[in-house]
Scaffold this active site. Structure first.
Site, short mmCIF file in Angstrom:
data_model
loop_
_atom_site.label_atom_id
_atom_site.label_comp_id
_atom_site.label_asym_id
_atom_site.label_seq_id
_atom_site.Cartn_x
_atom_site.Cartn_y
_atom_site.Cartn_z
N SER A 76 14.12 -21.36 -9.90
CA SER A 76 13.70 -21.64 -8.53
C SER A 76 14.64 -21.00 -7.50
O SER A 76 14.72 -19.78 -7.40
CB SER A 76 13.61 -23.16 -8.34
OG SER A 76 12.99 -23.49 -7.13
N ASP B 110 17.00 -6.98 -6.00
CA ASP B 110 16.01 -6.09 -5.40
C ASP B 110 16.57 -5.29 -4.24
O ASP B 110 16.05 -4.21 -3.91
CB ASP B 110 14.79 -6.89 -4.93
CG ASP B 110 13.87 -7.27 -6.08
OD1 ASP B 110 14.25 -7.02 -7.25
OD2 ASP B 110 12.79 -7.84 -5.83
N LYS C 294 10.63 -19.78 -12.58
CA LYS C 294 9.89 -20.70 -11.72
C LYS C 294 9.75 -20.07 -10.34
O LYS C 294 10.71 -20.02 -9.57
CB LYS C 294 10.59 -22.06 -11.61
CG LYS C 294 9.83 -23.04 -10.72
CD LYS C 294 10.56 -24.35 -10.60
CE LYS C 294 9.78 -25.32 -9.70
NZ LYS C 294 9.74 -24.89 -8.29
#
Length: 520
Positions: free
Chosen positions: A294, A305, A319
């Site tokens: 999460s 990224d 998740k």
């Protein structure tokens, strides 16, 4: 002719019974065949149950069961919660709870105080690390096989309420009359310099206070000369979404996309860095494993990224859903999935909802994923690019840039036998009993390390294990085990000093293969 009459009479009788049964059944079915709008069908059925069921009905129990069953049809993270579990979950995420201010473990059917939280009721009253909790009010909990969660419930309670806790210390029973209060619950487990230039920070969850805790801890490390930070998110199951975004903002340049959310009834919402982060020039490694989920994955995905740092370890849990709380007037509530979150490259890292969803670790282990990066199941149809053009994959968790396999070489039979009987934890408690006065006064790791090194801990531990019938089969087996076990032993003993959790992590990090990979 008369011989043939009886079968026809019986046949007519049976047909009549069947017809009557069908008519009766049709009567009740006719009442239920009404038009339904939205969720009215549930109300119709429950009304019929209440009016016609053979016995008295517990309406609350039936309602709760219906809600739980209905939400199970959605996804594993949309759940109905009873008042008490919901309150506990909220307290945990709020970064504090109401109670007496201790941390304890139960190594041998007796709760032993591990840490007394500074400023809490127990510290003010004089409760000490190593005290055995014998009674809570009039209930004896020592040696009675009282479940640990029951012990917690007995000691926690609303601020301002009173509780008497009787502890055993040095053969004496000491009662403490405590007034429960608001207790801070930290999410930063440890923060210290791993070497002259590298800081280590371990974060256990994302609560309402996490950003401020991380900011203060990282700032302190920077003042000590930190130019690189190892940010340990292993085992971090997540928490508040905004806290992950705020922490990512500390490291990312202005206008860097952190994450975005989107759902059927939620328009896309993007979160960007504002460029005010004070650690934008700090080298960064993020540590993850199958327990990182999460909010932890939001932070790791944002760093990966944006090519801002290196993600080290093993594939995260997977998740990628956002839960929204719905509170009901009776104290119960719902955690409802309302959106998916996406990393800056567009990845939704939510893994598939398989039958073994919650036990995916065992599937990964069976497939060899924890031992080899080549065994990680990559969905090659979901290919994404980082800001710098590197290829990353979606479809289930964050895949690390640097894979570190699980080290199973140290799992000797001696180590396994000690684990089964919690020998290391029990020894640490016993050791503290013998060294209470000195350990309780030590405030820094250097002094602690010198003291433990002079105490003959290794031989004392082996003797204690032998007294429980557990011995290494050979010197070679102990040599294979000691490199891993001895730091744990020192660390658990050290936790009883004022160095606290930091002592444990300082001892175990040199043998932690994931941390060592980051340091290299």
């Amino acid at each position: 002719m008369k011989k043939n009459v009886l079968p026809f009479i019986l046949l007519g009788f049976v047909a009549g019974v069947i017809a009557a049964t069908l008519l009766v059944g049709g009567y009740y079915r006719k009442n239920l065949y009404t038009s339904f709008s939205n969720w009215a069908k549930i109300n119709v059925i429950l009304d019929e149950v209440e009016k016609n069921y053979v016995d008295t009905i517990d309406r609350k129990a039936v309602t709760d069961a219906a809600l739980e069953a209905a939400l199970r049809c959605l996804d594993p993270h949309s759940v109905y919660m009873q008042p008490e579990p919901l309150k506990e979950a909220d307290e945990s995420l709020a970064g504090g709870f109401e109670g007496i201010g201790i941390q304890f473990n139960v190594p041998n059917d007796t709760a032993v105080v591990l840490n007394v939280i500074p400023g809490g009721p127990s510290e003010k009253a004089g409760v000490l690390s190593g005290d055995r909790i014998i009674k809570v009010d009039d209930r004896t909990i020592a040696g009675t096989k009282t479940p640990q969660d029951t012990m917690v419930h007995l000691m926690k309670g609303p601020k301002g309420t009173k509780v008497r806790v009787t502890v055993g210390r040095g053969g004496e029973l000491i009662p403490f009359d405590l007034v429960r209060d608001k207790i801070p619950e930290n999410s930063v487990d440890a923060a210290f310099m791993a070497n002259d230039t590298t800081g280590y920070l371990r974060l256990s969850k994302f609560t309402r206070t996490t950003y401020s805790e991380v900011y203060d801890a990282a700032t302190s490390l920077k003042e000590q000369g930190m130019t690189k930070l190892i940010f340990d998110l292993r085992g971090n199951t997540g928490g508040y979404f905004d806290q992950a975004c705020n922490i990512a903002n500390l490291f990312l340049p202005k206008k860097a996309l952190i994450v975005y959310m989107e759902g059927l009834h939620r328009k896309r919402q993007d979160s960007y860095a504002n460029g005010n982060g004070i650690f934008q020039d700090t080298e960064l490694d993020i540590l993850i494993d199958d327990g990182s989920a999460s909010a932890a994955e939001i932070l790791a995905g944002a760093i990966q990224d944006n090519d801002r740092g290196t993600v080290v370890g093993r594939r995260s849990f997977g998740k990628g859903l956002v839960q929204e709380p719905i509170y009901l007037t009776d104290g119960s509530g719902v955690r409802l999935t309302v959106a998916r979150f996406y990393t800056p490259s567009g990845r939704c890292i939510q893994k598939p909802f398989t039958e073994d969803y919650e036990y995916d670790f065992y599937t990964r282990y069976a497939h060899g994923e924890l031992m080899s990066a080549d065994s990680i199941k990559v969905d090659s149809s979901k290919v994404y690019k980082t800001v710098g053009g590197r290829t990353v994959y979606g479809g289930g968790g964050i895949i690390p840039d640097v894979f570190v396999p699980m080290d199973t070489t140290r799992a000797t039979q001696f180590y396994i036998a000690c684990n089964k009987k919690a020998v290391v934890v029990r020894f640490a408690t016993r050791f503290f009993d013998k060294h209470r006065d000195r350990l309780g006064s030590i405030k820094d790791f250097k002094t602690l390390s010198g003291y433990l090194a002079a105490c003959g801990v290794e031989q004392e531990f082996l003797g204690f294990a032998a007294s429980l019938g557990i011995k290494p089969s050979s010197e070679q087996e102990w040599e294979q085990s000691r490199e891993y076990m001895l730091p744990q032993i020192y660390g658990l003993c050290g936790r009883y000093s004022k160095v606290g959790e930091e002592a444990y992590y300082r001892y175990v990090l040199p043998g932690d293969t994931v941390v060592q990979a980051a340091l290299k």
